[in-house]
Design a protein around this motif. Structure first.
Motif, PDB file in Angstrom:
ATOM      1  N   ASP A 195       0.844  -1.201   0.000  1.00 43.58           N
ATOM      2  CA  ASP A 195       0.000   0.000   0.000  1.00 43.58           C
ATOM      3  C   ASP A 195       0.874   1.243   0.000  1.00 43.58           C
ATOM      4  O   ASP A 195       2.067   1.182   0.330  1.00 43.58           O
ATOM      5  N   VAL A 196       0.259   2.367  -0.359  1.00 44.31           N
ATOM      6  CA  VAL A 196       0.940   3.655  -0.345  1.00 44.31           C
ATOM      7  C   VAL A 196      -0.074   4.715   0.067  1.00 44.31           C
ATOM      8  O   VAL A 196      -1.241   4.665  -0.337  1.00 44.31           O
ATOM      9  N   ILE A 197       0.348   5.672   0.907  1.00 42.47           N
ATOM     10  CA  ILE A 197      -0.494   6.801   1.284  1.00 42.47           C
ATOM     11  C   ILE A 197       0.353   8.070   1.280  1.00 42.47           C
ATOM     12  O   ILE A 197       1.579   8.010   1.430  1.00 42.47           O
ATOM     13  N   GLU A 198      -0.301   9.192   1.110  1.00 42.02           N
ATOM     14  CA  GLU A 198       0.372  10.475   1.207  1.00 42.02           C
ATOM     15  C   GLU A 198       0.299  10.940   2.659  1.00 42.02           C
ATOM     16  O   GLU A 198      -0.771  10.972   3.259  1.00 42.02           O
ATOM     17  N   ILE A 199       1.442  11.299   3.246  1.00 40.65           N
ATOM     18  CA  ILE A 199       1.477  11.678   4.659  1.00 40.65           C
ATOM     19  C   ILE A 199       1.869  13.138   4.850  1.00 40.65           C
ATOM     20  O   ILE A 199       1.992  13.606   5.977  1.00 40.65           O
ATOM     21  N   GLY A 200       2.054  13.870   3.794  1.00 43.95           N
ATOM     22  CA  GLY A 200       2.418  15.274   3.889  1.00 43.95           C
ATOM     23  C   GLY A 200       2.912  15.765   2.550  1.00 43.95           C
ATOM     24  O   GLY A 200       2.980  15.013   1.575  1.00 43.95           O
ATOM     25  N   GLN A 201       3.244  17.032   2.493  1.00 47.75           N
ATOM     26  CA  GLN A 201       3.677  17.625   1.243  1.00 47.75           C
ATOM     27  C   GLN A 201       4.920  16.918   0.704  1.00 47.75           C
ATOM     28  O   GLN A 201       5.945  16.842   1.373  1.00 47.75           O
ATOM     29  N   ASN A 202       4.789  16.373  -0.517  1.00 44.28           N
ATOM     30  CA  ASN A 202       5.888  15.655  -1.177  1.00 44.28           C
ATOM     31  C   ASN A 202       6.399  14.466  -0.364  1.00 44.28           C
ATOM     32  O   ASN A 202       7.560  14.082  -0.482  1.00 44.28           O
ATOM     33  N   ARG A 203       5.532  13.878   0.469  1.00 46.75           N
ATOM     34  CA  ARG A 203       5.948  12.738   1.289  1.00 46.75           C
ATOM     35  C   ARG A 203       4.938  11.600   1.140  1.00 46.75           C
ATOM     36  O   ARG A 203       3.738  11.807   1.278  1.00 46.75           O
ATOM     37  N   LEU A 204       5.463  10.418   0.860  1.00 43.84           N
ATOM     38  CA  LEU A 204       4.649   9.217   0.719  1.00 43.84           C
ATOM     39  C   LEU A 204       5.148   8.158   1.684  1.00 43.84           C
ATOM     40  O   LEU A 204       6.345   8.070   1.961  1.00 43.84           O
ATOM     41  N   ALA A 205       4.241   7.352   2.204  1.00 39.22           N
ATOM     42  CA  ALA A 205       4.602   6.210   3.052  1.00 39.22           C
ATOM     43  C   ALA A 205       4.194   4.934   2.332  1.00 39.22           C
ATOM     44  O   ALA A 205       3.083   4.837   1.798  1.00 39.22           O
ATOM     45  N   TYR A 206       5.112   3.960   2.315  1.00 36.07           N
ATOM     46  CA  TYR A 206       4.872   2.682   1.645  1.00 36.07           C
ATOM     47  C   TYR A 206       4.874   1.555   2.675  1.00 36.07           C
ATOM     48  O   TYR A 206       5.662   1.573   3.631  1.00 36.07           O
ATOM     49  N   LEU A 207       4.028   0.570   2.461  1.00 31.57           N
ATOM     50  CA  LEU A 207       4.011  -0.647   3.269  1.00 31.57           C
ATOM     51  C   LEU A 207       4.487  -1.784   2.381  1.00 31.57           C
ATOM     52  O   LEU A 207       3.925  -2.009   1.303  1.00 31.57           O
ATOM     53  N   ALA A 208       5.534  -2.483   2.808  1.00 32.97           N
ATOM     54  CA  ALA A 208       6.142  -3.487   1.935  1.00 32.97           C
ATOM     55  C   ALA A 208       6.602  -4.699   2.739  1.00 32.97           C
ATOM     56  O   ALA A 208       6.760  -4.641   3.967  1.00 32.97           O
ATOM     57  N   THR A 209       6.814  -5.808   2.028  1.00 34.05           N
ATOM     58  CA  THR A 209       7.411  -7.009   2.612  1.00 34.05           C
ATOM     59  C   THR A 209       8.662  -7.337   1.820  1.00 34.05           C
ATOM     60  O   THR A 209       8.809  -6.972   0.651  1.00 34.05           O
ATOM     61  N   ILE A 210       9.574  -8.081   2.476  1.00 34.19           N
ATOM     62  CA  ILE A 210      10.848  -8.449   1.870  1.00 34.19           C
ATOM     63  C   ILE A 210      11.201  -9.859   2.321  1.00 34.19           C
ATOM     64  O   ILE A 210      10.894 -10.258   3.462  1.00 34.19           O
ATOM     65  N   PRO A 211      11.829 -10.686   1.474  1.00 39.68           N
ATOM     66  CA  PRO A 211      12.200 -12.050   1.882  1.00 39.68           C
ATOM     67  C   PRO A 211      13.170 -12.044   3.068  1.00 39.68           C
ATOM     68  O   PRO A 211      14.033 -11.151   3.196  1.00 39.68           O
ATOM     69  N   ASP A 212      13.063 -13.052   3.934  1.00 34.12           N
ATOM     70  CA  ASP A 212      13.910 -13.142   5.127  1.00 34.12           C
ATOM     71  C   ASP A 212      15.400 -13.220   4.784  1.00 34.12           C
ATOM     72  O   ASP A 212      16.237 -12.705   5.515  1.00 34.12           O
ATOM     73  N   ASN A 213      15.737 -13.901   3.700  1.00 40.12           N
ATOM     74  CA  ASN A 213      17.153 -14.156   3.405  1.00 40.12           C
ATOM     75  C   ASN A 213      17.770 -13.088   2.511  1.00 40.12           C
ATOM     76  O   ASN A 213      18.879 -13.278   1.988  1.00 40.12           O
ATOM     77  N   PHE A 214      17.055 -11.976   2.326  1.00 39.03           N
ATOM     78  CA  PHE A 214      17.617 -10.903   1.484  1.00 39.03           C
ATOM     79  C   PHE A 214      18.544 -10.042   2.311  1.00 39.03           C
ATOM     80  O   PHE A 214      18.194  -9.540   3.373  1.00 39.03           O
ATOM     81  N   ALA A 215      19.773  -9.840   1.833  1.00 41.35           N
ATOM     82  CA  ALA A 215      20.749  -9.042   2.572  1.00 41.35           C
ATOM     83  C   ALA A 215      20.931  -7.691   1.910  1.00 41.35           C
ATOM     84  O   ALA A 215      20.970  -7.604   0.702  1.00 41.35           O
TER      85      ALA A 215
END
Length: 225
Positions: free
Chosen positions: A205-225
């Motif tokens: 997901d993505v939302i706007e949290i302020g002027q020119n600012r975005l917040a993203y919700l993401a997942t990543i694999p456990d073994n990614f370095a």
């Protein structure tokens, strides 16, 4: 089978006010609800019918936008419909937003891209405030795409940002997938995408949290370095 429904609740107690209003078009998946500029409700989701367990069976897919009043009575309904074999996946909605200037709605999701090696691709639909389709744009890449969320961007009315992931057939992980669509003059004037095989992120997901600012919700694999 499952259906979309709208249920009003008390804002203080969260207890239901009356019974649910059910919208049945097949197997229905609700995605998002927003309040429109004229104080109605806009529901976004998807629907399919057919035998999904047979890879060669034709599935009727719909991306649905339903405008209702506060009580759930339908004011209009838009359905983007396509039929394709089950092996290519299902059309799924990802989000809907309203342009504060034009009043039009930008609706995004995924649908079959048209050739066997493409599978699902991102699609944008521009819908007028009367429910009429104004324009569509399909974003094709050589891998399966999924969109999960969308937001408008207040700095540029008519600009929409959508996020999700795509397949990485080499690493077996999802890839970062990011798209933008711009409404101008009552059409989808521009669409762009970023598909990064080196970034195994699935952005939910993505939302706007302020002027020119975005917040993203993401997942990543456990073994990614």
């Amino acid at each position: 089978f499952i259906d979309m429904f709208l249920l009003r609740v008390n804002a203080n107690t969260l207890q239901p006010i009356g019974g649910p209003v059910v919208y049945s078009n097949g197997v229905d998946l609700a995605e998002e609800i927003i309040r429109t500029a004229d104080n109605h409700l806009l529901l976004a989701g998807s629907s399919f019918s057919g035998n999904i367990f047979d890879p060669n069976a034709m599935i009727v897919n719909r991306l649905l936008a339903i405008k209702t009043d506060e009580n759930g009575a339908v004011l209009w309904q838009y359905a983007y419909q396509d039929s394709f074999p089950a092996q290519y996946g299902l059309a799924l909605a990802a989000g809907i937003e309203q342009n504060p200037v034009s009043g039009n709605f930008m609706f995004c999701g995924t649908t079959y891209g048209g050739t066997p090696d493409l599978h699902e691709d991102a699609i944008y639909m521009l819908i007028g405030n009367d429910g009429a389709l104004l324009d569509t744009a399909l974003l094709q890449t050589p891998v399966r795409q999924r969109l999960y969320g969308m937001t408008d961007y207040s700095e540029f009315p008519g600009l929409y940002i959508s996020v999700g992931d795509s397949d990485n057939p080499v690493l077996g992980t999802p890839n970062l997938f990011f798209t933008q669509a711009l409404e101008a003059g009552g059409i989808i004037a521009q669409v762009t995408l970023a598909n990064d095989p080196a970034s195994p992120y699935s952005i939910s997901d993505v939302i706007e949290i302020g002027q020119n600012r975005l917040a993203y919700l993401a997942t990543i694999p456990d073994n990614f370095a």
